[in-house]
Design a protein around this motif. Structure first.
Motif, mmCIF file in Angstrom:
data_model
loop_
_atom_site.group_PDB
_atom_site.id
_atom_site.type_symbol
_atom_site.label_atom_id
_atom_site.label_comp_id
_atom_site.label_asym_id
_atom_site.label_seq_id
_atom_site.Cartn_x
_atom_site.Cartn_y
_atom_site.Cartn_z
ATOM 1 N N GLN A 251 0.828 -1.198 0.000
ATOM 2 C CA GLN A 251 0.000 0.000 0.000
ATOM 3 C C GLN A 251 0.872 1.260 0.000
ATOM 4 O OE1 GLN A 251 -2.740 -0.012 3.305
ATOM 5 N NE2 GLN A 251 -4.377 -0.010 1.796
ATOM 6 N N HIS A 252 1.896 1.203 0.814
ATOM 7 C CA HIS A 252 2.823 2.313 0.929
ATOM 8 C C HIS A 252 3.506 2.572 -0.412
ATOM 9 C CE1 HIS A 252 5.439 4.998 3.130
ATOM 10 N NE2 HIS A 252 6.476 4.469 2.506
ATOM 11 N N ARG B 161 0.974 3.955 -3.049
ATOM 12 C CA ARG B 161 0.653 5.373 -2.849
ATOM 13 C C ARG B 161 1.769 6.263 -3.378
ATOM 14 N NH1 ARG B 161 -1.165 5.188 2.923
ATOM 15 N NH2 ARG B 161 -3.190 4.230 2.685
ATOM 16 N N LYS B 162 2.989 5.826 -3.098
ATOM 17 C CA LYS B 162 4.146 6.609 -3.540
ATOM 18 C C LYS B 162 4.190 6.724 -5.059
ATOM 19 C CE LYS B 162 8.657 6.011 -2.320
ATOM 20 N NZ LYS B 162 9.695 5.255 -1.607
ATOM 21 N N ASN C 159 1.465 6.693 -6.957
ATOM 22 C CA ASN C 159 0.155 7.136 -7.433
ATOM 23 C C ASN C 159 -0.726 5.989 -7.923
ATOM 24 O OD1 ASN C 159 -1.169 9.439 -7.276
ATOM 25 N ND2 ASN C 159 -0.189 10.432 -9.044
ATOM 26 N N LYS D 30 -2.984 2.202 -6.640
ATOM 27 C CA LYS D 30 -3.768 1.665 -5.521
ATOM 28 C C LYS D 30 -3.702 0.144 -5.539
ATOM 29 C CE LYS D 30 -7.240 5.137 -6.307
ATOM 30 N NZ LYS D 30 -8.193 5.327 -7.363
#
Ligand SMILES: [Zn+2]
Length: 176
Positions: free
Chosen positions: A104-105, A108-109, A111, A113
């Motif tokens: 998830q991390h 997110r980094k 852009n 999901k």
């Protein structure tokens, strides 16, 4: 509204992600393999609005299921003892929650999901098993690969009485 909350009409595997998915999941056969699907959701407006999910990257995970998983993660929907006795890594999988956080991390980094999960059925068809339905607590995408590498995608609901709905997979885009 978050598109991930809606039933997608189509999923698309970009580049060689479909090949990567079936190869990595079947590599641990006869155990079930598992992975997270990373990408984007989008809405295409043609004649009608369609939700589609684009898978850009496969995040292979270790199947960390252990026989005592059921006592550690107590399911409010108890499986009957029959199921419990027969369960093993060959018919069950568990993705480490820490791995989900890492993915998830990373997503997110970049852009992206986490759009859902995938796992293999080395002994069965690529349709959700009764165990898969019992352990589906939130609505989401579940991709299943059978031993022949056939990939099918399903939309799961948290409602046990909901029959998984098949999601159409578009032929992978080949980028030259
Ligand atoms: Zn399954």
């Amino acid at each position: 509204m978050n598109l991930l909350d809606q039933n997608p009409m189509i999923i698309e595997f970009v580049g060689d992600s479909l090949k990567v998915l079936s190869h990595s999941l079947l590599a641990v056969s006869p155990n079930e393999g598992c992975a997270l699907l990373v990408g984007n959701s989008k809405q295409t407006i043609c004649l009608k609005q369609e939700n589609s999910l684009e898978i850009h990257m496969i995040w292979p995970c270790c199947n960390v299921w252990e026989p005592d998983t059921f006592t550690l993660i107590e399911s409010p929907r108890k499986l009957n003892s029959d199921h419990e006795e027969k369960l093993s890594k060959q018919n069950r999988f568990l993705i480490d929650p820490r791995e989900q956080l890492l993915a998830q991390h990373w997503a997110r980094k970049h852009n992206l999901k986490i759009l859902g999960s995938a796992h293999s059925h080395p002994k069965g068809a690529s349709i959700p098993s009764s165990v898969d339905c019992l352990w589906s607590f939130t609505a989401g995408l579940m991709v299943i690969v059978d031993k022949m590498g056939e990939v099918r995608a399903w939309w799961m609901e948290s409602d046990q009485n909901f029959h998984p709905k098949e999601v159409r997979i578009l032929t992978p885009k080949v980028r030259t």
